[in-house]
Design an enzyme around this catalytic site. Sequence first.
Site, mmCIF file in Angstrom:
data_model
loop_
_atom_site.group_PDB
_atom_site.id
_atom_site.type_symbol
_atom_site.label_atom_id
_atom_site.label_comp_id
_atom_site.label_asym_id
_atom_site.label_seq_id
_atom_site.Cartn_x
_atom_site.Cartn_y
_atom_site.Cartn_z
ATOM 1 N N SER A 120 0.800 -0.897 -0.073
ATOM 2 C CA SER A 120 -0.200 0.216 0.066
ATOM 3 C C SER A 120 1.155 1.279 -0.149
ATOM 4 C CB SER A 120 -1.095 -0.064 1.025
ATOM 5 O OG SER A 120 -0.401 -0.453 2.291
ATOM 6 N N HIS B 99 -2.042 -2.787 -6.616
ATOM 7 C CA HIS B 99 -2.693 -2.390 -4.816
ATOM 8 C C HIS B 99 -4.046 -2.727 -5.488
ATOM 9 C CE1 HIS B 99 -3.240 0.633 -2.060
ATOM 10 N NE2 HIS B 99 -3.102 -0.325 -1.493
ATOM 11 N N GLU C 125 -5.074 -0.060 -8.201
ATOM 12 C CA GLU C 125 -4.491 0.520 -8.167
ATOM 13 C C GLU C 125 -2.978 0.244 -8.988
ATOM 14 O OE1 GLU C 125 -2.655 3.585 -5.312
ATOM 15 O OE2 GLU C 125 -2.817 4.837 -5.875
ATOM 16 N N ASN D 229 -3.536 6.405 -1.417
ATOM 17 C CA ASN D 229 -3.556 6.453 0.218
ATOM 18 C C ASN D 229 -2.608 7.758 0.651
ATOM 19 O OD1 ASN D 229 -4.231 4.263 2.057
ATOM 20 N ND2 ASN D 229 -2.535 2.957 0.951
HETATM 21 N N1 CAA Z 1 -16.073 -10.247 0.923
HETATM 22 C C1 CAA Z 1 -17.097 -10.574 -0.031
HETATM 23 N N2 CAA Z 1 -17.861 -9.507 -0.033
HETATM 24 C C2 CAA Z 1 -17.929 -8.976 0.757
HETATM 25 C C3 CAA Z 1 -17.338 -9.071 1.802
HETATM 26 C C4 CAA Z 1 -15.951 -9.662 1.635
HETATM 27 N N3 CAA Z 1 -14.498 -10.085 2.221
HETATM 28 N N4 CAA Z 1 -17.527 -8.332 2.950
HETATM 29 C C5 CAA Z 1 -18.982 -7.131 2.230
HETATM 30 N N5 CAA Z 1 -19.355 -8.140 1.136
HETATM 31 C C6 CAA Z 1 -20.513 -8.066 0.296
HETATM 32 C C7 CAA Z 1 -21.915 -8.105 1.029
HETATM 33 O O1 CAA Z 1 -22.001 -9.366 1.069
HETATM 34 C C8 CAA Z 1 -23.052 -6.983 0.475
HETATM 35 O O2 CAA Z 1 -23.139 -7.861 -0.877
HETATM 36 P P1 CAA Z 1 -24.220 -6.751 -1.235
HETATM 37 O O3 CAA Z 1 -24.094 -5.873 -2.377
HETATM 38 O O4 CAA Z 1 -24.232 -7.883 -2.600
HETATM 39 O O5 CAA Z 1 -25.821 -6.889 -0.564
HETATM 40 C C9 CAA Z 1 -21.933 -5.980 -0.192
HETATM 41 O O6 CAA Z 1 -19.845 -6.464 0.234
HETATM 42 C C10 CAA Z 1 -22.468 -5.182 1.151
HETATM 43 O O7 CAA Z 1 -21.934 -5.603 2.701
HETATM 44 P P2 CAA Z 1 -22.727 -5.813 4.386
HETATM 45 O O8 CAA Z 1 -24.196 -5.502 4.031
HETATM 46 O O9 CAA Z 1 -22.096 -7.204 4.688
HETATM 47 O O10 CAA Z 1 -21.874 -4.068 4.547
HETATM 48 P P3 CAA Z 1 -22.080 -2.576 3.624
HETATM 49 O O11 CAA Z 1 -22.977 -2.167 2.880
HETATM 50 O O12 CAA Z 1 -21.886 -2.224 5.428
HETATM 51 O O13 CAA Z 1 -20.188 -2.258 3.301
HETATM 52 C C11 CAA Z 1 -18.667 -2.598 3.012
HETATM 53 C C12 CAA Z 1 -19.711 -2.850 3.888
HETATM 54 C C13 CAA Z 1 -17.975 -2.698 1.588
HETATM 55 C C14 CAA Z 1 -17.227 -2.769 3.547
HETATM 56 C C15 CAA Z 1 -18.295 -0.737 3.385
HETATM 57 O O14 CAA Z 1 -18.336 -0.630 4.732
HETATM 58 C C16 CAA Z 1 -17.635 -0.104 2.513
HETATM 59 O O15 CAA Z 1 -17.564 0.198 0.823
HETATM 60 N N6 CAA Z 1 -16.744 0.807 3.176
HETATM 61 C C17 CAA Z 1 -15.385 1.077 2.579
HETATM 62 C C18 CAA Z 1 -14.311 0.348 2.452
HETATM 63 C C19 CAA Z 1 -13.191 0.906 1.735
HETATM 64 O O16 CAA Z 1 -12.902 2.429 1.417
HETATM 65 N N7 CAA Z 1 -11.901 0.531 1.306
HETATM 66 C C20 CAA Z 1 -10.162 0.260 1.911
HETATM 67 C C21 CAA Z 1 -9.974 0.824 2.275
HETATM 68 S S1 CAA Z 1 -8.641 1.116 1.991
HETATM 69 C C22 CAA Z 1 -7.567 0.068 1.066
HETATM 70 O O17 CAA Z 1 -7.956 -0.971 1.130
HETATM 71 C C23 CAA Z 1 -6.093 0.206 0.635
HETATM 72 C C24 CAA Z 1 -5.040 1.034 1.356
HETATM 73 O O18 CAA Z 1 -3.844 0.815 1.349
HETATM 74 C C25 CAA Z 1 -5.158 0.589 2.600
#
Ligand code: CAA
Length: 296
Positions: A118, A139, A151, A189
């Site tokens: 990352s 990424h 990315e 990031n």
């Molecule tokens: N595997 C498969 N499916 C998943 C999953 C996983 N690990 N986690 C969630 N899902 C699916 C769910 O089944 C659900 O599917 P449907 O749309 O078909 O119903 C969908 O994703 C939404 O999940 P939830 O209903 O359980 O929960 P939610 O609506 O609160 O969404 C979330 C959860 C997708 C995590 C959402 O909160 C989100 O997008 N959060 C922000 C995530 C983000 O910003 N990620 C980037 C982080 S930074 C990074 O990764 C880079 C770095 O270098 C730090």
Amino acid sequence: MEQIAVVGAGTMGNGIAHVLAQNGYKVNLVDLHAEQLQKGMQTIARNLERQVAKGSLTDEAKKSTLQNITALQDLNSGVKLADLVIEAATENVSVKLDIFRQLDEVTGPDAILATNTSSISITKIAAATKRPGAVIGMHFMNPVPVMKLVEIINGYGTLPETTNTIVELTKKLGKIPCIVNDYPGFIANRILMPMINEAIYSLYESVAGVEEIDTVMRLGMAHPMGPLQLADFIGLDVCLSILQVLHNGFGNPKYAPCPLLVNMVAAGKMGIKTGEGFYTYTPGSKELVVSEQFRK
Ligand code: CAA
């Protein structure tokens, strides 16, 4: 591309293996630690089951996805026939340099070596190998099966054919590639972490409480999670280490990590993975409870 190896079965590694296998690729998932490997395979099975329950995947597809993944503890046998290795091990420079030195020795001369780092310099990782043209950043975002972005980071010497191969693979996985150059934090990031750091500063300076800060960003900016909840989700140790890369890399005080973040990491409060960060987490519960420390 026939055979892909993913090194590291943690959150990102098992997510990457899941998405590759679901799209028909044969994947060797490699982790030196048996427990981590087993946990990674269990997570993949659980996430596939969630997709089946939602109706977005058939039971048949779940089975074939699992059949496409071979879990292995031995790095050499896991990667030696791979056309592509995607490294998703611990976010630590010396660990990654060691892995890339080994990958360079063991894989075939035409294999592409990608890293899911990352924030660590792709150019530096590439310099540990004799094939910098075939080293690239790939990424993925967490959770990998859900997030559309990959990315793609070109190191100083990454060759255009390497980039093209990774862009095509990304598209085949149903994801959207964004190509960026290798500077601290890349794009994701470089922009995300200062926002998270500013949210932590707002809490530290008592501008508002945890819930208020997250609510403003969720409802005001349509972010799926507020920045403090997102920091817990990413891991506060990971946020701190990325901010340190930005701070050291640019030498600009605007990236200095908030002292509250530094203290929380020192206290072992790293977010979801330790059960407590800005919120406390109880396994099996989706309820968001602000940590005692930050209750008014
Ligand atoms: N595997 C498969 N499916 C998943 C999953 C996983 N690990 N986690 C969630 N899902 C699916 C769910 O089944 C659900 O599917 P449907 O749309 O078909 O119903 C969908 O994703 C939404 O999940 P939830 O209903 O359980 O929960 P939610 O609506 O609160 O969404 C979330 C959860 C997708 C995590 C959402 O909160 C989100 O997008 N959060 C922000 C995530 C983000 O910003 N990620 C980037 C982080 S930074 C990074 O990764 C880079 C770095 O270098 C730090």
